[in-house]
Design an enzyme around this catalytic site. Structure first.
Site, short mmCIF file in Angstrom:
data_model
loop_
_atom_site.label_atom_id
_atom_site.label_comp_id
_atom_site.label_asym_id
_atom_site.label_seq_id
_atom_site.Cartn_x
_atom_site.Cartn_y
_atom_site.Cartn_z
N ASP A 1 34.31 12.47 14.14
CA ASP A 1 33.23 11.91 13.34
C ASP A 1 32.46 10.83 14.09
O ASP A 1 33.06 9.99 14.78
CB ASP A 1 33.83 11.32 12.06
CG ASP A 1 32.79 10.73 11.13
OD1 ASP A 1 31.95 11.50 10.63
OD2 ASP A 1 32.82 9.51 10.91
N GLU B 1 30.66 15.12 16.65
CA GLU B 1 29.49 14.93 15.81
C GLU B 1 28.59 13.87 16.44
O GLU B 1 28.92 12.69 16.46
CB GLU B 1 29.87 14.48 14.40
CG GLU B 1 28.65 14.36 13.49
CD GLU B 1 28.84 13.43 12.31
OE1 GLU B 1 28.15 13.63 11.29
OE2 GLU B 1 29.64 12.48 12.40
N ASP C 1 26.38 16.79 4.89
CA ASP C 1 25.43 15.68 4.95
C ASP C 1 23.97 16.11 4.82
O ASP C 1 23.10 15.25 4.63
CB ASP C 1 25.58 14.92 6.27
CG ASP C 1 26.85 14.10 6.35
OD1 ASP C 1 27.36 13.69 5.30
OD2 ASP C 1 27.34 13.87 7.48
#
Length: 530
Positions: free
Chosen positions: A202, A266, A328
């Site tokens: 992340d 990410e 998201d």
């Protein structure tokens, strides 16, 4: 798996947002036993790996991305025995398990931060980023939080500010501290020892900040209606050179285990900067997420240019990947409409590289409007009125059209969409022309044809509204024609002997094609030759 390739090169990754996948105990929130109960759906769909969004113990200030214990399971989702059963159940079905890894920040309730906050002399003080106030008594820099406001939070007890790239409840870990680095690498080893096949890492581009704490420059392009965070250019708070040493350390841990364990990163970055995340000599992420389809204009010309520029930028031996949706971003069927969502699905599953499929996209789920009194997302609560909230894309999957949608016997934590009577798994299960049937057919074709899973991609072009490219492997050739427009099109110049393998409308398989191929509005075709 085609010879000479890792499972993640030929495979398809499916993202599960556990809160919204399947509730097993009637509390309205999905859980690990629920995921286990629905694994056969993924097998029938034809994917290869399950990526789980965070299931760690957490106060849920940011729904699990504020981690209180990196080596536990939140009781909301079950327990460690449930996790072990899920991994075993997935492996028994031939599915890999990818876990979310959140190295940038912890929860402010994590024991590490509690200790760090207790005193300036505590041994863990330097595990987080503490700084004295600026000369005027305010925050040390002009750095802004991704969720609005200053990225510095005052701590009256110890008389310093701590840095948080996201919520104040998510203090950033100090990856310049070797003890922090070793502790977080130990988290990877813990889960790898339990059989996890890889990690989605992340917010990796936020991992390290400028050591000199220089202010970020103002963003002259900022306008009203944009996220307040974009008032500055995040020059000194994102994508710092030192991040690549940290990624290489993660990769060394993962490479110490057998079975082609995977690291996905990410990082929302321009293509040229994203390439650095493959690492020197491919020592970084095997798959730095390529999010560019989420922001590229949906025209054949723009997408053809994206494919060419991305492929040209890849380092030697670097493997591509493609993303059309996640937890998201607005759902693809909302961004493009239901007809073009089918075209997009064909493109995602026929481009060269590893695709990631977000749960619910296989049935064409759309963004669900959330009434103000039901908003859950802290981003929307902190910066209301700008439509930044992510709740609309995180709503539960409707497995059937019943009161709880087959998801729960209780009240779901977020509401279902108004179209759940038609957009649900059961309704599409028996419909040979459904979005679900299209995904199953695409995934079956991809599995049957190495040209689609690992083959070369060439001949990328745009003719009016039609995107064209060819995939080939070991003498097999497949041509993909995707009509991005709402008018019929004809594409000339096809080789002889072609037959349609698949149409997005699922009604032309086996049809012979001539030198010119007719495409209906919003139609995609995969044509086989030889």
């Amino acid at each position: 798996m085609p010879a000479g390739h890792a499972w993640w090169q030929s495979g398809v990754i499916y993202q599960v947002y556990p809160r919204s996948f399947q509730d097993s105990n009637g509390d309205g929130v999905g859980d690990l036993p629920g995921v286990l109960a629905r694994l056969d759906h993924l097998v029938e769909l034809g994917v290869d790996a399950v990526w789980l969004s965070p299931v760690y113990p957490s106060p849920m200030a940011d729904f699990g991305y504020d981690v209180e214990d990196y080596t536990g399971i939140h009781p909301l989702f079950g327990g460690m025995a449930d996790f072990d059963r899920l991994v075993a159940g997935a492996h028994a079905r031939g599915l890999k398990v990818i876990l979310d890894y959140v190295p940038n920040h912890s929860s402010d309730r994590h024991p590490w931060f509690r200790a760090s906050r207790s005193s300036r002399e505590d041994p863990r003080r330097d595990w987080y980023i503490w700084r004295d106030p600026a000369p005027d008594g305010g925050p040390p820099t002009n750095w802004l939080s991704e969720f609005g406001g200053s990225a510095w939070e005052w701590d009256a007890r110890t008389g310093q500010y701590y840095y948080h790239a996201y919520l104040k409840e998510q203090p950033d870990l100090n990856w310049r501290n070797p003890e922090v680095r070793e502790a977080m690498l130990g988290v990877l080893r813990f889960w790898l020892d339990r059989g996890v096949d890889g990690f989605r890492v992340d917010a990796i581009h936020h991992l390290i900040e400028d050591e000199r704490l220089r202010d970020n420059p103002p963003n002259q392009a900022w306008r009203e209606g944009m996220s307040p965070t974009r008032r500055v250019i995040r020059l000194h708070t994102m994508d710092q050179p030192e991040v690549h040493d940290a990624i290489a350390a993660m990769r060394r841990v993962v490479d110490g285990y057998d079975g082609d364990r995977l690291l996905i990163g990410e990082a929302y970055l321009p293509i040229d900067r994203l390439m650095a995340y493959y690492g020197a000599d491919l020592s970084g992420f095997q798959l730095p997420f390529n999010f560019h389809l989420l922001s590229t204009p949906w025209t054949a010309q723009a997408v053809a240019a994206l494919i060419r520029s991305y492929e040209a930028a890849l380092p030697a031996g670097g493997w591509p990947n493609w993303v059309l949706g996640n937890h998201d971003r607005s759902r693809v069927a909302s961004r493009l409409g239901p007809s073009q969502a089918r075209v997009a699905a064909m493109m995602l599953l026929t481009l060269r590289g590893t695709p990631t499929l977000y749960q619910g996209d296989e049935i064409g789920m759309t963004d669900v409007p959330i009434p103000p009194d039901l908003v859950q997302d802290p981003w929307e609560k902190n910066v209301p009125g700008l439509g930044l909230g992510r709740d609309p894309v995180r709503t539960p999957i409707p497995w059937d059209g019943g009161p709880g949608g087959g998801f729960t016997t209780g009240t779901p934590w977020l509401p279902f969409g108004p179209d759940r009577g038609q957009v649900n798994v059961a309704a599409q299960q028996g419909d040979p022309a459904s979005m679900l049937a299209l995904h199953r057919s695409l995934l079956a074709l991809r599995r049957a044809e190495p040209a689609l899973s690992v083959g070369a991609c060439h001949g990328v072009s745009a003719e009016q509204d039609v995107l064209v490219y060819e995939r080939s492997h070991d003498g097999r050739r497949l041509r993909v024609l995707l009509n991005f427009g709402g008018e019929p099109r004809s594409v000339a110049g096809q080789p002889p002997g072609g037959r349609i393998r698949l149409s997005t409308r699922l009604d032309r398989a086996g049809e012979a094609v001539g030198e010119a191929v007719a495409l209906r509005p919003d139609e995609g075709l995969v044509i086989g030759f030889g």
